[in-house]
Design a protein around this motif. Structure first.
Motif, PDB file in Angstrom:
ATOM      1  N   GLY A 288       0.803  -1.359  -0.048  1.00  0.00           N
ATOM      2  CA  GLY A 288       0.007   0.120  -0.185  1.00  0.00           C
ATOM      3  C   GLY A 288       0.731   1.147  -0.089  1.00  0.00           C
ATOM      4  N   PHE A 289       0.679   2.115  -1.105  1.00  0.00           N
ATOM      5  CA  PHE A 289       1.214   3.467  -0.955  1.00  0.00           C
ATOM      6  C   PHE A 289       0.369   4.668  -1.142  1.00  0.00           C
ATOM      7  CE2 PHE A 289       4.832   0.999  -1.736  1.00  0.00           C
ATOM      8  CZ  PHE A 289       5.979   1.801  -1.451  1.00  0.00           C
TER       9      PHE A 289
ATOM     10  N   VAL B 196      10.142  -6.279  -3.869  1.00  0.00           N
ATOM     11  CA  VAL B 196       9.046  -6.067  -3.079  1.00  0.00           C
ATOM     12  C   VAL B 196       9.183  -4.529  -2.403  1.00  0.00           C
ATOM     13  CG1 VAL B 196       7.485  -6.521  -1.118  1.00  0.00           C
ATOM     14  CG2 VAL B 196       8.349  -8.348  -2.661  1.00  0.00           C
ATOM     15  N   LEU B 197       8.203  -3.721  -2.231  1.00  0.00           N
ATOM     16  CA  LEU B 197       8.357  -2.354  -1.691  1.00  0.00           C
ATOM     17  C   LEU B 197       7.327  -2.233  -0.510  1.00  0.00           C
ATOM     18  CD1 LEU B 197       8.924   0.194  -4.631  1.00  0.00           C
ATOM     19  CD2 LEU B 197      10.522  -1.175  -3.170  1.00  0.00           C
ATOM     20  N   GLY B 198       7.879  -1.944   0.515  1.00  0.00           N
ATOM     21  CA  GLY B 198       7.033  -1.474   1.646  1.00  0.00           C
ATOM     22  C   GLY B 198       7.114  -2.616   2.723  1.00  0.00           C
ATOM     23  N   SER B 199       7.047  -2.103   4.065  1.00  0.00           N
ATOM     24  CA  SER B 199       7.274  -3.197   5.224  1.00  0.00           C
ATOM     25  C   SER B 199       6.029  -3.951   5.389  1.00  0.00           C
ATOM     26  CB  SER B 199       7.523  -2.423   6.535  1.00  0.00           C
ATOM     27  OG  SER B 199       8.550  -1.788   6.521  1.00  0.00           O
ATOM     28  N   GLU B 200       4.709  -3.376   4.926  1.00  0.00           N
ATOM     29  CA  GLU B 200       3.505  -4.326   5.191  1.00  0.00           C
ATOM     30  C   GLU B 200       3.520  -5.319   4.073  1.00  0.00           C
ATOM     31  OE1 GLU B 200      -0.334  -3.893   2.516  1.00  0.00           O
ATOM     32  OE2 GLU B 200       1.175  -2.277   2.559  1.00  0.00           O
ATOM     33  N   ALA B 201       4.145  -4.881   2.699  1.00  0.00           N
ATOM     34  CA  ALA B 201       4.114  -6.116   1.660  1.00  0.00           C
ATOM     35  C   ALA B 201       5.051  -7.063   2.174  1.00  0.00           C
ATOM     36  CB  ALA B 201       4.259  -5.320   0.377  1.00  0.00           C
ATOM     37  N   SER B 202       6.237  -6.507   2.599  1.00  0.00           N
ATOM     38  CA  SER B 202       7.442  -7.632   2.842  1.00  0.00           C
ATOM     39  C   SER B 202       6.941  -8.629   3.826  1.00  0.00           C
ATOM     40  CB  SER B 202       8.692  -6.653   3.441  1.00  0.00           C
ATOM     41  OG  SER B 202       9.081  -5.786   2.263  1.00  0.00           O
ATOM     42  N   ALA B 203       6.193  -8.066   4.949  1.00  0.00           N
ATOM     43  CA  ALA B 203       5.588  -9.036   6.144  1.00  0.00           C
ATOM     44  C   ALA B 203       4.526  -9.851   5.425  1.00  0.00           C
ATOM     45  CB  ALA B 203       5.117  -8.082   7.260  1.00  0.00           C
TER      46      ALA B 203
ATOM     47  N   PHE C 178      -8.214   1.795   4.843  1.00  0.00           N
ATOM     48  CA  PHE C 178      -6.917   1.407   4.528  1.00  0.00           C
ATOM     49  C   PHE C 178      -6.219   2.750   4.434  1.00  0.00           C
ATOM     50  CE2 PHE C 178      -4.361   0.625   0.360  1.00  0.00           C
ATOM     51  CZ  PHE C 178      -3.676  -0.106   1.008  1.00  0.00           C
ATOM     52  N   VAL C 179      -5.063   2.713   5.280  1.00  0.00           N
ATOM     53  CA  VAL C 179      -3.972   3.707   5.614  1.00  0.00           C
ATOM     54  C   VAL C 179      -2.818   3.368   5.218  1.00  0.00           C
ATOM     55  CG1 VAL C 179      -3.282   5.512   7.057  1.00  0.00           C
ATOM     56  CG2 VAL C 179      -5.580   4.852   7.316  1.00  0.00           C
ATOM     57  N   PRO C 180      -2.417   3.648   3.909  1.00  0.00           N
ATOM     58  CA  PRO C 180      -1.048   3.058   3.432  1.00  0.00           C
ATOM     59  C   PRO C 180       0.283   3.560   4.094  1.00  0.00           C
ATOM     60  CG  PRO C 180      -2.449   3.935   1.490  1.00  0.00           C
ATOM     61  CD  PRO C 180      -2.948   4.370   2.742  1.00  0.00           C
ATOM     62  N   MET C 181       1.004   2.505   4.181  1.00  0.00           N
ATOM     63  CA  MET C 181       2.244   3.135   4.890  1.00  0.00           C
ATOM     64  C   MET C 181       3.348   3.620   4.033  1.00  0.00           C
ATOM     65  SD  MET C 181       3.147  -0.341   7.204  1.00  0.00           S
ATOM     66  CE  MET C 181       4.672   0.273   7.691  1.00  0.00           C
ATOM     67  N   GLY C 182       3.218   3.153   2.722  1.00  0.00           N
ATOM     68  CA  GLY C 182       4.113   3.750   1.619  1.00  0.00           C
ATOM     69  C   GLY C 182       4.065   4.850   1.042  1.00  0.00           C
TER      70      GLY C 182
ATOM     71  N   PRO D 287       5.246   7.169  -2.004  1.00  0.00           N
ATOM     72  CA  PRO D 287       5.324   7.056  -3.330  1.00  0.00           C
ATOM     73  C   PRO D 287       6.649   7.718  -3.631  1.00  0.00           C
ATOM     74  CG  PRO D 287       3.283   8.618  -3.190  1.00  0.00           C
ATOM     75  CD  PRO D 287       3.796   7.942  -1.862  1.00  0.00           C
ATOM     76  N   ASP D 288       7.060   8.827  -3.173  1.00  0.00           N
ATOM     77  CA  ASP D 288       8.242   9.668  -3.530  1.00  0.00           C
ATOM     78  C   ASP D 288       9.534   8.858  -3.300  1.00  0.00           C
ATOM     79  OD1 ASP D 288       6.975  11.635  -4.656  1.00  0.00           O
ATOM     80  OD2 ASP D 288       6.874  12.979  -2.693  1.00  0.00           O
ATOM     81  N   LYS D 289       9.713   8.192  -2.083  1.00  0.00           N
ATOM     82  CA  LYS D 289      10.518   7.262  -1.563  1.00  0.00           C
ATOM     83  C   LYS D 289      10.703   6.022  -2.450  1.00  0.00           C
ATOM     84  CE  LYS D 289      10.867   8.273   3.214  1.00  0.00           C
ATOM     85  NZ  LYS D 289      10.705   7.611   4.815  1.00  0.00           N
ATOM     86  N   ALA D 290       9.137   5.433  -2.863  1.00  0.00           N
ATOM     87  CA  ALA D 290       9.283   4.268  -3.879  1.00  0.00           C
ATOM     88  C   ALA D 290       9.953   4.724  -5.225  1.00  0.00           C
ATOM     89  CB  ALA D 290       7.971   3.885  -4.138  1.00  0.00           C
ATOM     90  N   ALA D 291       9.742   5.848  -5.615  1.00  0.00           N
ATOM     91  CA  ALA D 291      10.309   6.549  -7.020  1.00  0.00           C
ATOM     92  C   ALA D 291      11.876   6.571  -6.848  1.00  0.00           C
ATOM     93  CB  ALA D 291       9.423   7.855  -7.302  1.00  0.00           C
ATOM     94  N   LYS D 292      12.240   6.971  -5.675  1.00  0.00           N
ATOM     95  CA  LYS D 292      13.676   7.176  -5.529  1.00  0.00           C
ATOM     96  C   LYS D 292      14.283   5.723  -5.446  1.00  0.00           C
ATOM     97  CE  LYS D 292      17.195   9.006  -2.385  1.00  0.00           C
ATOM     98  NZ  LYS D 292      17.453   9.661  -1.094  1.00  0.00           N
TER      99      LYS D 292
END
Length: 296
Positions: A180-181, A242-249, A215-219, A221-226
């Protein structure tokens, strides 16, 4: 030499952040959107770096035109980012035919077609980076997202197979799988299937969860873009990221469950071999085949 990026869905969400990051890093960018007027902020700030282009990713004609215009302007494409897409929620049986077709055409067929249009240029260059923006939903199934995730699972399989085809040509493929971003994916961009009875505890729960603003995303998008811009310069990029702590878990938990299920049913899996079967993977041809598949 300044690298040339080709990005789909540049006007909003993660695509907007990737376009901003690539331009800020000094790259030349063919930024595409259904309505290129939405890219005005980029054209004003980076007039010499950007080529705004109209692109409906479901139109083969527009895809061919956009790629040709990029080559005519910049002479090459070094980084392709297939980002354009949208979500849809509902029971599998409830989606209209149009909703199913629209999901697959936008989220799967479009990226495949654009990749196929860009590949001849990268093959001639013997270099390139292809980034397919998938989702953690391309690795883990969720009630209510069956058609969206069918497209994302397909995109992940396409990326993994393609990566092994084109690596000897100097082309790297990465399937980026965000959780989630903080974009409008779950809000303004989300559409829904007609409601049918019987799915209140599964699809209905997910629908209410999304529509209710829970649904309150953790991600970020600017950090993902970087991270994606940095990825484009990495000598050995991953096939899946995989991007995001939630997705990784979520993926770690799902991997453990799949491993347990696989091991539980392994005797049944192995029981289906022919009585006179030999272990193909232990033959010379089998070893070569396994190496191609990356399972040696």
């Amino acid at each position: 030499m300044t690298k040339v990026w080709f990005i789909t869905g540049s006007a909003r969400g993660l695509g907007h952040s990737i376009t901003q990051a690539a331009l800020a890093a000094g790259y030349q960018v063919a930024a595409t959107a259904r309505n290129p007027e939405q890219l005005q902020e980029f054209t004003e700030k980076f007039p010499d770096q950007i080529l705004p282009l109209p692109l409906d990713v479901t139109s083969k004609e527009q895809i061919q035109q956009a790629v040709a215009q990029t080559i005519a302007r910049f002479g090459r494409i070094d980084v392709l980012v297939n980002n354009a897409g949208f979500g849809i929620t509902g029971a599998a049986e409830a989606f209209t035919d149009e909703q199913v077709r629209s999901q697959l055409e936008t989220n799967l067929y479009g990226p495949i077609e654009i990749t196929r249009a860009v590949l001849p240029h990268m093959r001639q260059q013997r270099s390139g980076r292809i980034v397919q923006i998938s989702s953690i939903g391309g690795r883990i199934g969720t009630p209510g997202l069956s058609i969206y995730q069918a497209a994302k699972f397909g995109l992940g399989g396409f990326a993994e197979s393609l990566s092994r085809e084109v690596l000897p040509l100097g082309i790297h493929v990465t399937c980026v799988e965000p959780g989630g971003f903080r974009t409008d994916w779950a809000s303004a961009s989300m559409s829904y299937a007609p409601v049918v009875e019987g799915y209140e505890g599964t699809v209905g729960f997910v629908t209410k969860f999304l529509k209710g603003g829970n649904f309150v995303p953790m991600g970020d998008p600017d950090k993902a873009a970087k991270a994606i811009v940095n990825l484009s310069e990495h000598a050995e990029p991953p096939v899946h990221l995989v991007l995001g702590s939630e997705a990784s878990a979520m993926l770690q938990q799902a991997s453990e469950m799949r491993k347990a299920e696989f091991e539980k049913w392994l005797p049944v899996s192995q029981s289906t071999d022919a009585d006179d079967a030999i272990d193909f993977l232990q033959t010379e041809a089998g070893k070569a085949y396994a190496k191609l598949k990356g399972v040696e």
